[in-house]
Scaffold this motif. Structure first.
Motif, PDB file in Angstrom:
ATOM      1  N   ARG A   1       1.198  -1.421  -0.402  1.00  0.00           N
ATOM      2  CA  ARG A   1       0.144  -0.463   0.118  1.00  0.00           C
ATOM      3  C   ARG A   1       0.693   1.688  -0.106  1.00  0.00           C
ATOM      4  N   GLY A   2       0.221   2.434  -1.069  1.00  0.00           N
ATOM      5  CA  GLY A   2       1.064   3.442  -0.366  1.00  0.00           C
ATOM      6  C   GLY A   2       2.320   3.650  -1.474  1.00  0.00           C
ATOM      7  N   ARG A   3       3.405   4.063  -0.733  1.00  0.00           N
ATOM      8  CA  ARG A   3       4.635   3.349  -1.915  1.00  0.00           C
ATOM      9  C   ARG A   3       5.509   3.732  -0.582  1.00  0.00           C
ATOM     10  N   TRP A   4       7.104   3.775  -1.951  1.00  0.00           N
ATOM     11  CA  TRP A   4       8.659   3.730  -0.591  1.00  0.00           C
ATOM     12  C   TRP A   4       9.156   4.936  -0.305  1.00  0.00           C
ATOM     13  N   LEU A   5      10.055   5.147   0.469  1.00  0.00           N
ATOM     14  CA  LEU A   5      10.382   6.451   0.908  1.00  0.00           C
ATOM     15  C   LEU A   5      11.264   7.509  -0.904  1.00  0.00           C
ATOM     16  N   SER A   6      11.627   8.321  -0.821  1.00  0.00           N
ATOM     17  CA  SER A   6      12.079   8.401  -1.700  1.00  0.00           C
ATOM     18  C   SER A   6      13.134  10.138  -1.174  1.00  0.00           C
ATOM     19  N   PRO A   7      13.851  10.150  -2.453  1.00  0.00           N
ATOM     20  CA  PRO A   7      15.164  11.114  -2.463  1.00  0.00           C
ATOM     21  C   PRO A   7      14.344  12.076  -1.383  1.00  0.00           C
ATOM     22  N   ARG A   8      13.576  12.779  -1.609  1.00  0.00           N
ATOM     23  CA  ARG A   8      12.726  14.053  -1.393  1.00  0.00           C
ATOM     24  C   ARG A   8      12.331  14.376   0.327  1.00  0.00           C
ATOM     25  N   ASP A   9      12.315  12.667   0.848  1.00  0.00           N
ATOM     26  CA  ASP A   9      11.629  12.928   2.528  1.00  0.00           C
ATOM     27  C   ASP A   9      12.765  12.678   2.993  1.00  0.00           C
ATOM     28  N   ASP A  10      14.370  12.647   2.704  1.00  0.00           N
ATOM     29  CA  ASP A  10      15.135  13.304   3.550  1.00  0.00           C
ATOM     30  C   ASP A  10      15.372  14.591   4.583  1.00  0.00           C
ATOM     31  N   GLY A  11      15.061  13.959   6.047  1.00  0.00           N
ATOM     32  CA  GLY A  11      14.370  15.264   6.567  1.00  0.00           C
ATOM     33  C   GLY A  11      13.036  14.766   7.751  1.00  0.00           C
ATOM     34  N   SER A  12      12.247  14.734   6.309  1.00  0.00           N
ATOM     35  CA  SER A  12      11.083  14.314   7.082  1.00  0.00           C
ATOM     36  C   SER A  12      10.867  12.844   8.538  1.00  0.00           C
ATOM     37  N   LYS A  13       9.262  13.493   8.713  1.00  0.00           N
ATOM     38  CA  LYS A  13       8.892  12.309   9.144  1.00  0.00           C
ATOM     39  C   LYS A  13       7.822  11.332   9.366  1.00  0.00           C
ATOM     40  N   VAL A  14       8.525  10.121   7.784  1.00  0.00           N
ATOM     41  CA  VAL A  14       7.704   9.682   7.379  1.00  0.00           C
ATOM     42  C   VAL A  14       8.097   8.178   7.576  1.00  0.00           C
ATOM     43  N   VAL A  15       6.834   7.876   7.521  1.00  0.00           N
ATOM     44  CA  VAL A  15       7.249   5.795   8.228  1.00  0.00           C
ATOM     45  C   VAL A  15       7.146   5.167   6.731  1.00  0.00           C
ATOM     46  N   VAL A  16       7.569   4.019   6.785  1.00  0.00           N
ATOM     47  CA  VAL A  16       6.895   2.552   5.864  1.00  0.00           C
ATOM     48  C   VAL A  16       6.815   1.771   6.849  1.00  0.00           C
ATOM     49  N   LEU A  17       5.790   0.709   6.994  1.00  0.00           N
ATOM     50  CA  LEU A  17       5.614   0.075   8.170  1.00  0.00           C
ATOM     51  C   LEU A  17       5.826  -1.040   7.533  1.00  0.00           C
ATOM     52  N   ALA A  18       5.991  -2.349   8.222  1.00  0.00           N
ATOM     53  CA  ALA A  18       6.837  -3.879   7.646  1.00  0.00           C
ATOM     54  C   ALA A  18       4.826  -3.934   8.110  1.00  0.00           C
ATOM     55  N   ASP A  19       4.697  -6.061   7.377  1.00  0.00           N
ATOM     56  CA  ASP A  19       3.300  -5.979   7.412  1.00  0.00           C
ATOM     57  C   ASP A  19       2.510  -6.249   8.797  1.00  0.00           C
ATOM     58  N   GLU A  20       3.844  -7.299   9.702  1.00  0.00           N
ATOM     59  CA  GLU A  20       3.377  -7.955  10.756  1.00  0.00           C
ATOM     60  C   GLU A  20       3.337  -6.244  11.577  1.00  0.00           C
ATOM     61  N   THR A  21       4.431  -5.099  11.508  1.00  0.00           N
ATOM     62  CA  THR A  21       4.081  -3.664  12.447  1.00  0.00           C
ATOM     63  C   THR A  21       2.896  -3.264  11.772  1.00  0.00           C
ATOM     64  N   ALA A  22       2.178  -2.966  10.856  1.00  0.00           N
ATOM     65  CA  ALA A  22       1.213  -2.556  10.873  1.00  0.00           C
ATOM     66  C   ALA A  22       0.096  -3.211  10.614  1.00  0.00           C
ATOM     67  N   LYS A  23       0.238  -4.138  11.191  1.00  0.00           N
ATOM     68  CA  LYS A  23      -1.375  -5.074  11.312  1.00  0.00           C
ATOM     69  C   LYS A  23      -1.381  -4.886  12.784  1.00  0.00           C
ATOM     70  N   LYS A  24      -0.109  -5.333  13.625  1.00  0.00           N
ATOM     71  CA  LYS A  24       0.068  -4.411  15.219  1.00  0.00           C
ATOM     72  C   LYS A  24      -0.396  -2.934  15.237  1.00  0.00           C
ATOM     73  N   LEU A  25      -0.456  -2.464  14.572  1.00  0.00           N
ATOM     74  CA  LEU A  25      -0.778  -0.730  15.359  1.00  0.00           C
ATOM     75  C   LEU A  25      -1.889  -0.979  14.525  1.00  0.00           C
ATOM     76  N   PHE A  26      -2.143  -1.037  13.762  1.00  0.00           N
ATOM     77  CA  PHE A  26      -3.549  -0.822  12.625  1.00  0.00           C
ATOM     78  C   PHE A  26      -4.760  -2.182  12.680  1.00  0.00           C
ATOM     79  N   PRO A  27      -5.134  -3.125  13.275  1.00  0.00           N
ATOM     80  CA  PRO A  27      -4.976  -3.870  13.331  1.00  0.00           C
ATOM     81  C   PRO A  27      -6.854  -4.243  12.188  1.00  0.00           C
TER      82      PRO A  27
END
Length: 438
Positions: A144-170
């Motif tokens: 879902r969504g997108r992966w990190l890109s060079p324009r994200d450097d310094g920004s507070k953005v995160v990409v969650l792995a599958d199990e991590t995402a399901k724990k935080l957003f079941p």
């Protein structure tokens, strides 16, 4: 001498043509055996090539440079520090990139164990500060969504792995939602697909469960979290000062892996006073593929050799029957002055014509393995598209020249070996007894 040899071959050919069906069946075994050698080795080479390409993609051309925490000596400042400083530096990354022109890319990353929180839910994950190429390096895919890109450097953005995402957003789509990392809120911009654990593959040195990760830009980790971290997982508090956890260096050619690894070791040794790094070359993957191919080819040659052995026994059987039928002819030739070696040469020429002819036809059909394999695959697919496994569609036979020479050599050798006994039996006949034979 050449005229005599050609005359012997011509006489042998005439004798074989008198029994076309019998000679054809005898040569058929050699034909099948020779063709089988080339076909099996070609298909084996095709399978091996695909396997080696996949192994190359998995990381056989990668050099993994990893930070290693030194063993405390017990008497130094390092052992008394609450935040031991060790490992790879950002300057090490710059030195590697600028001093080694033969590398295709170098990918730095920093990973720490970190707690992520959303309301009353939390997940102890491995927080990975990485760059854009980390996705391809570890063969990750975005669900879902997108992966990190060079324009994200310094920004507070995160990409969650599958199990991590399901724990935080079941029960929710995490894209666009906020996650607490320490005292900072990060916006979820992507989620990766489930992935099996890996060891020493791609950019992973240890057995890694990629499903429990969380990914932020490497520059963001440096700015907002820093090199000095204190983590608490399961009641244990651990502190350290590390700039980079790992640098994965990809070279252009497998042949240069050892050389580049040696250069990297020399560079790091000059600027590190302690053994706080490790240079690992996972080229053993490719060596294992080479060993597997050699064993696979040996097995295929043995199987095909059995076919040639059966064909040789068939030739010997035919020639023994021929000797019995032509006993009177042998007696007449001996009576008019033919020597034993002449009889042996005549019957050996016939067996060599059988085995050589069958071998050459087998080579011609063996060289057609590519088109015939593709045609067979198309016919099977047209009848039942799901009958063949996906690996079969990816295989392209690759003819090995050594298998062609080996098959011809074995076919001629088989004819020679299995033709000696019938030829000697014919030559050792008593001319008087042969003339009386009915």
């Amino acid at each position: 001498m050449n005229f005599y040899f050609l005359r012997t071959l011509k006489l042998g050919l005439k004798s074989l043509l008198l029994q076309r069906m019998r000679a054809g069946l005898a040569a058929l075994g050699i034909f099948i055996g020779t063709m089988t050698v080339i076909w099996l080795v070609a298909i084996g080479e095709g399978v091996s090539y695909q396997a080696q390409q996949q192994i190359l993609e998995l990381g056989a051309k990668n050099i993994i440079v990893r930070s290693v925490k030194p063993v405390p000596s017990g008497d130094g400042e390092q052992s008394n520090s609450r935040f031991p400083k060790y490992g790879l530096l950002r300057e090490d990354y710059e030195r590697i990139v600028s001093n080694i022109p033969s590398i295709s890319r170098a990918i730095p990353m920093r990973e720490i164990v970190y707690e992520l929180r959303v309301e009353d839910r939390n997940a102890d994950s491995k927080l990975v500060g990485c760059v854009f190429d980390y996705l391809e390096l570890n063969r990750l895919q975005v669900a879902r969504g997108r992966w990190l890109s060079p324009r994200d450097d310094g920004s507070k953005v995160v990409v969650l792995a599958d199990e991590t995402a399901k724990k935080l957003f079941p029960y929710q789509d995490p894209i666009g939602k906020s996650v607490w990392l320490g005292d900072d809120l990060y916006v979820v911009i992507g989620q990766t697909q489930p992935r099996d654990a890996a060891a020493a593959i791609g950019g992973s040195l240890d057995a890694r469960d990629f499903n429990r990760d969380a990914y932020i830009p490497l520059e963001t980790l440096r700015i907002h979290i820093g090199d000095q971290v204190m983590t608490q997982v399961g009641g244990n508090r651990q502190g350290e000062i590390v700039q980079l956890s790992q640098i994965t260096v990809a070279v252009r050619s497998v042949e240069t892996v050892d050389e580049v690894a040696s250069i990297i070791s020399s560079l790091l040794q000059r600027f590190h006073e302690q053994d706080d790094y490790a240079v690992v070359v996972p080229k053993e993957l490719l060596r294992q593929a080479e060993r597997t191919r050699a064993m696979f080819n040996a097995l295929l040659v043995v199987i095909a050799g059995i076919s040639l052995l059966v064909g040789g026994i068939g030739i010997m059987n035919i020639m023994l029957a021929t000797v019995t039928e032509r006993t009177r002819e042998i007696g007449i030739r001996r009576a008019i002055g033919a020597k034993r070696r002449d009889i042996i040469q005549q019957f050996l020429s016939e067996t060599l014509l059988l085995s050589g002819g069958g071998g050459l036809l087998g080579v011609l059909c063996g060289l057609m393995v590519g088109p015939l394999f593709s045609l067979t695959r198309q016919l099977v697919t047209s009848v039942s598209p799901d009958l063949l496994p996906p690996i079969v569609h990816a295989i392209e036979p690759r003819i090995a020249l050594w298998s062609v020479g080996l098959s011809v050599f074995i076919s001629l050798g088989t004819g020679l070996i299995f033709g000696v006994y019938p030829a000697r039996k014919a030559a050792m006949m008593n001319p008087i007894d042969a003339l009386r034979h009915e």
